[in-house]
Design a protein around this motif. Structure first.
Motif, short mmCIF file in Angstrom:
data_model
loop_
_atom_site.label_atom_id
_atom_site.label_comp_id
_atom_site.label_asym_id
_atom_site.label_seq_id
_atom_site.Cartn_x
_atom_site.Cartn_y
_atom_site.Cartn_z
N GLY A 35 7.97 1.52 -4.01
CA GLY A 35 7.47 0.69 -2.90
C GLY A 35 6.98 1.38 -1.77
N GLU A 36 6.09 0.63 -1.01
CA GLU A 36 5.81 1.00 0.47
C GLU A 36 6.90 1.13 1.28
OE1 GLU A 36 2.33 1.21 1.97
OE2 GLU A 36 1.51 0.95 -0.16
N LEU A 37 7.02 2.09 2.42
CA LEU A 37 8.08 2.12 3.40
C LEU A 37 7.98 0.74 4.21
CD1 LEU A 37 9.92 4.07 4.60
CD2 LEU A 37 8.24 4.70 6.31
N ARG A 38 9.24 0.37 4.30
CA ARG A 38 9.50 -1.23 4.86
C ARG A 38 10.41 -0.79 5.99
NH1 ARG A 38 10.09 -5.54 0.37
NH2 ARG A 38 8.01 -5.00 -0.74
N GLU A 39 10.19 -1.56 7.12
CA GLU A 39 11.30 -1.58 8.32
C GLU A 39 12.20 -2.82 8.27
OE1 GLU A 39 11.20 -1.11 13.01
OE2 GLU A 39 9.47 -0.12 11.77
N SER A 40 13.32 -2.77 8.42
CA SER A 40 14.31 -3.78 8.38
C SER A 40 14.17 -4.53 9.63
CB SER A 40 15.79 -3.57 8.29
OG SER A 40 16.77 -4.69 8.41
#
Length: 85
Positions: A35-40
């Motif tokens: 998946g795409e890079l996500r930020e918490s």
């Protein structure tokens, strides 16, 4: 009709562990999607947290792994021994 049931596992992997996770999946010959890079949104820096802990909590990717039940157990053992989960 399929002889073996496949299941989809959704794994949340810290961005800095992505390469190691892909190596483990390749070792077992598993198909997967990255998946795409996500930020918490709920990660905070505290005085006791190190920079590595902050980065590990901040950025992650969701993997979709297609695996049989038998290989899923082996995969889980491998990931636990490498401290990826």
């Amino acid at each position: 009709m399929c002889m073996f049931k496949k299941k989809r596992l959704f794994c949340r992997v810290a961005d800095m562990d992505t390469i190691d996770f892909c190596r483990v999946l390749g070792k077992y010959g598993l198909k997967f999607e990255i998946g795409e890079l996500r930020e918490s949104p709920n990660s905070k820096i505290t005085e006791s947290s190190s920079k590595e802990d902050y980065i590990r909590k901040q950025h992650y990717r969701i993997f979709t792994v297609y695996v049989s039940e038998h290989k899923a157990a082996d995969l889980q053992d491998e990931l636990m021994s490498n401290h990826l989960f």
